[in-house]
Design a protein around this motif. Structure first.
Motif, short mmCIF file in Angstrom:
data_model
loop_
_atom_site.label_atom_id
_atom_site.label_comp_id
_atom_site.label_asym_id
_atom_site.label_seq_id
_atom_site.Cartn_x
_atom_site.Cartn_y
_atom_site.Cartn_z
N ILE A 1 22.08 134.09 1.23
CA ILE A 1 21.59 133.94 -0.14
C ILE A 1 22.75 133.51 -1.02
CG2 ILE A 1 20.56 135.10 -2.13
CD1 ILE A 1 18.77 136.48 -0.35
N THR A 2 22.57 132.38 -1.69
CA THR A 2 23.67 131.86 -2.48
C THR A 2 23.14 131.42 -3.84
OG1 THR A 2 25.58 130.38 -2.38
CG2 THR A 2 23.51 129.48 -1.56
N GLY A 3 24.04 131.22 -4.78
CA GLY A 3 23.66 130.90 -6.16
C GLY A 3 24.78 131.34 -7.08
N VAL A 4 24.79 130.84 -8.30
CA VAL A 4 25.90 131.13 -9.21
C VAL A 4 25.95 132.63 -9.55
CG1 VAL A 4 25.88 128.82 -10.21
CG2 VAL A 4 24.50 130.62 -11.25
N PRO A 5 27.12 133.12 -9.99
CA PRO A 5 27.20 134.53 -10.40
C PRO A 5 26.19 134.82 -11.51
CG PRO A 5 29.40 133.55 -10.31
CD PRO A 5 28.42 132.44 -10.11
N GLY A 6 25.50 135.91 -11.41
CA GLY A 6 24.52 136.27 -12.43
C GLY A 6 23.13 135.73 -12.15
N ALA A 7 22.98 134.92 -11.11
CA ALA A 7 21.67 134.36 -10.79
C ALA A 7 20.67 135.46 -10.42
CB ALA A 7 21.79 133.35 -9.66
N THR B 1 26.53 135.60 -0.68
CA THR B 1 27.83 134.93 -0.83
C THR B 1 28.42 135.26 -2.20
OG1 THR B 1 27.09 132.90 -1.92
CG2 THR B 1 26.92 132.98 0.49
N VAL B 2 29.71 134.96 -2.33
CA VAL B 2 30.35 134.91 -3.64
C VAL B 2 29.57 133.87 -4.44
CG1 VAL B 2 32.45 134.19 -4.82
CG2 VAL B 2 32.60 135.41 -2.66
N GLY B 3 29.42 134.05 -5.73
CA GLY B 3 28.73 133.03 -6.53
C GLY B 3 29.33 131.67 -6.28
N VAL B 4 28.50 130.71 -5.91
CA VAL B 4 29.06 129.44 -5.47
C VAL B 4 29.49 128.55 -6.60
CG1 VAL B 4 28.00 129.13 -3.24
CG2 VAL B 4 26.70 128.63 -5.31
N GLY B 5 30.46 127.77 -6.31
CA GLY B 5 30.82 126.63 -7.13
C GLY B 5 30.84 125.48 -6.17
N GLN B 6 31.44 124.39 -6.57
CA GLN B 6 31.52 123.27 -5.63
C GLN B 6 32.26 123.68 -4.36
OE1 GLN B 6 32.32 121.30 -8.87
NE2 GLN B 6 30.40 120.16 -8.83
N ASP B 7 31.84 123.13 -3.27
CA ASP B 7 32.51 123.30 -1.98
C ASP B 7 32.35 124.68 -1.35
OD1 ASP B 7 33.48 120.76 -2.20
OD2 ASP B 7 35.42 121.38 -3.01
N GLU B 8 31.76 125.61 -2.08
CA GLU B 8 31.70 126.95 -1.51
C GLU B 8 30.40 127.14 -0.74
OE1 GLU B 8 32.39 129.77 -4.56
OE2 GLU B 8 34.51 129.28 -4.66
N VAL B 9 30.24 126.41 0.32
CA VAL B 9 28.96 126.44 1.03
C VAL B 9 29.15 126.74 2.50
CG1 VAL B 9 27.72 125.02 -0.60
CG2 VAL B 9 29.05 123.93 1.18
N GLU B 10 30.15 127.55 2.79
CA GLU B 10 30.40 127.90 4.18
C GLU B 10 29.17 128.56 4.81
OE1 GLU B 10 34.16 129.78 6.58
OE2 GLU B 10 33.47 130.78 4.78
N VAL B 11 28.38 129.20 3.98
CA VAL B 11 27.22 129.94 4.48
C VAL B 11 26.22 129.03 5.20
CG1 VAL B 11 25.81 129.78 2.37
CG2 VAL B 11 25.59 131.78 3.85
N LYS C 1 24.26 121.19 -10.19
CA LYS C 1 25.66 121.18 -10.64
C LYS C 1 26.58 121.60 -9.52
CE LYS C 1 25.15 122.42 -15.44
NZ LYS C 1 25.12 123.73 -16.07
N ALA C 2 26.18 122.63 -8.81
CA ALA C 2 27.05 123.14 -7.76
C ALA C 2 26.96 122.29 -6.50
CB ALA C 2 26.68 124.59 -7.46
N GLY C 3 26.10 121.30 -6.51
CA GLY C 3 25.99 120.43 -5.35
C GLY C 3 25.39 121.13 -4.15
N ILE C 4 24.53 122.10 -4.39
CA ILE C 4 23.98 122.85 -3.26
C ILE C 4 22.47 122.71 -3.18
CG2 ILE C 4 25.85 124.52 -3.08
CD1 ILE C 4 24.04 126.45 -4.69
#
Ligand code: B12
Ligand SMILES: Nc1nc2c(ncn2[C@@H]2O[C@H](COP(=O)(O)OP(=O)(O)O)[C@@H](O)[C@H]2O)c(=O)[nH]1
Ligand SMILES: [Mg+2]
Lengths: 332, 153
Positions: free
Chosen positions: A66-72, A161-171, A194-197
């Protein structure tokens, strides 16, 4: 001023060899599972054989990222999913990752605040994990923790995951099913874009659908989804699902979609491809880590090369090859 | 960065990567005590000292806290209590730790705790009590000293 702390030497436990923990892990002992995850995190050499043994007992669990920006609303959603899966009789495992402070190396792991009631009432195993400097949205030992939970019989295993930003898609290369969570009202655009995910999702969820601005986000996401193709080589249709973790509304639909995706992976044979890509990424990732560790250990050698590179007597590529013990020809 | 004092992992336990992995602490609020400012301050102090702090939120029972501490495999449960109900709550916490075979986890108490209760709390299994006026370095060293005495497990 001092603290009141009378010494009690005899009370404390001794180090239990990792090999002795393995049978307890396999039979689902919470204490053993928890300790084994710590050993993986700390990278004790003594634990590597035990972890290898544990790995042979994995491959049963459905791993959900489960991924998404912090606070999502990821942690709140995980809590709701714990309850939904548990009511179907599942033994749910969770690994929730938060960033370590780059300054102190410490961390405040707050995801558990939202999950503790669900964990307690559903007997789920929830483990908070700090990134300890690892980039990409996971911690270095996240997948080993998943292994330990898998071997102990937990499924599904949810990774927050940690709230994602760009490139943080190891998951993407760590889980079977990726849920990308977007919140309404966090700006004009959909954060996933925005985060490219946008493309990595197997399921898009929109959180906080109890709020009046949620339908707009759902509509925007559905619009985006009709524009591009899904994952190459797959006929899975990525759904866009509004949920409210607070009211519990439509959480069970999301749970059903997660299960449907798992069935799809198995029926279509795509599971095999995902497993291969997970395996490949884990080997590469571990190899890179081992090299970094080796370089950091051989500080003196590294320093010599750094000096040579700085003074322009050697170029960085040659220095890298020398560090690796490779011939220059490799570069050719 | 992290503490370097303690590293007695016992026979054959050599560290490959991270000899001194961070001390893990669960910061907990027990019972009907809504004073969470201190708990949050303590969490930050410990984080800034290189520790990994799991925060579990308000209004937890001793049983909840011990279950969480076991899953998180923390070294220390740090309880912040300002409600005045510390005696029964710590007694119950100690009982839950024994019941779940988790007595290897240290218990550190802070908040509003009168000195005349220290001995009774110690009997309930509290390993250290930090006075309310303590500066942050005393909070940090109290925890580090406990781990140093024990070694890593
Ligand atoms: C602010 C405050 C409130 C705020 C709390 C806001 C919040 N979200 O935290 C509000 C106004 C909501 C409040 C309400 C109440 N309060 Co009040 N409150 C206080 C006050 C004035 C300060 C507490 C504080 O935040 N200090 C600042 C923080 C940073 O300090 P700290 O918590 O002490 O933490 C430090 C150290 O103690 C230590 N520490 C703390 N925890 C831990 C844990 C570990 C592991 C370690 C190592 C160290 C450590 O480190 C911290 C940083 O230095 C105290 C008075 C006092 N002397 O403490 C009364 C006090 C705690 N409150 C009291 C009372 C009675 C109440 C109420 C019952 C009042 C009422 N009748 O409604 C309610 C109860 C609310 C509830 N649900 O629990 C009494 C408690 C009496 C008792 N224990 O016998 C006190 C002591 C006041 C008094 N002298 O009567 N309160
Ligand atoms: N109204 C509403 N608020 C929510 C919902 N889910 C989460 N939140 C709130 O969103 C904030 C962030 O949630 P959290 O789960 O910590 O987000 P994370 O950072 O993505 O893990 C918290 O204040 C939650 O209470 C929901 O379904 N509805
Ligand atoms: Mg979270």
């Amino acid at each position: 001023m001092t603290a009141f702390a009378p010494s009690r030497p005899a009370r404390r436990a001794a180090y239990v060899p990792s090999a002795e923990l393995v049978p307890d892990v396999l039979s689902g002992s919470v204490l053993a599972v928890a300790r084994m995850i710590s050993r993986a995190e700390s990278g004790y050499a003594e634990a590597s054989e035990a972890l290898a043994e544990i790995y042979r007992h994995t491959g049963k669990a459905h791993v959900v990222g489960i991924t998404g920006v912090p606070g999502a609303g990821k942690s709140t959603l995980v809590a709701a999913l714990i309850k939904a899966f548990a009511s179907d009789g599942h033994k749910v495992g969770v690994v929730a990752v938060d960033p370590s402070s780059p300054f102190s190396g410490g961390a405040i792991l707050g995801d558990r605040v939202r999950m503790s009631d669900a964990a307690q009432s559903c007997q789920a195993f929830v483990r908070s994990m700090a990134t300890r400097g690892h980039l990409g949205g996971l911690a270095r030992a996240t997948l080993q923790a998943v292994d330990v939970l898998d071997a102990a019989g937990y499924s599904p295993i949810i990774i927050e995951t940690v709230g994602v930003g760009q490139d943080e898609v190891e998951v993407v290369t760590a889980a079977h099913t990726i849920v990308v969570l977007s919140a309404p009202g966090l700006g004009d655009d959909i954060q996933a874009i925005k985060a490219g995910i946008l493309e990595i999702a197997d399921i898009h969820a929109v959180s906080k659908c109890d709020r009046s601005d949620a339908p707009a986000t759902v509509a925007a996401l559905r619009g985006m989804m009709t524009l591009g193709p899904g994952r190459p080589g797959s006929d899975w249709q990525t759904p866009v699902l509004p949920v409210s973790s607070v009211s519990g509304e439509r959480v069970s639909e999301l749970k059903d979609a997660i299960c449907r995706h798992w069935d799809h992976l198995r029926d279509s044979g795509e599971l095999h491809d995902r497993e291969r890509s997970i395996g490949r990424t884990r080997i590469f990732g571990t190899a890179r880590q081992l090299l970094q560790d080796k370089f950091k250990r051989d500080v003196a050698e590294l320093d010599t090369h750094v000096q040579a590179v700085v003074s322009r007597t050697m170029d960085p590529s040659v220095a890298a090859c020398l560090l690796l013990g490779w011939d220059n020809e490799v570069l050719a | 960065m992290t503490d370097s004092s303690s590293n007695s992992q016992g026979d054959g336990a050599r560290a490959r990567i991270d000899v001194n992995s961070p001390i893990r602490v669960l910061v907990a609020k027990l019972g009907l005590d809504g004073h969470d400012r201190g708990a949050k301050v303590v969490a930050r102090i410990l984080r800034d000292a290189g520790m990994e702090v799991v925060y579990t939120g308000l209004y937890k029972s001793p049983n909840d806290v011990v279950s969480a501490a076991v899953q998180e495999d923390v070294d220390v449960i740090g309880v912040s209590l300002l409600s005045g109900s510390h005696l029964p709550l710590f007694q119950e916490l100690g009982r839950c730790l024994r019941e779940k075979k988790a007595e290897h986890i240290f218990v550190v108490a802070g908040g509003v705790i009168p000195e005349h209760d220290y001995a009774a709390l110690s009997d309930s299994g509290v390993d250290a009590i930090v006075p309310q006026e303590a500066r942050s370095d005393l909070i940090v060293t109290t925890i580090r000293n406990l781990i140093a005495e024990r070694g890593r497990i």
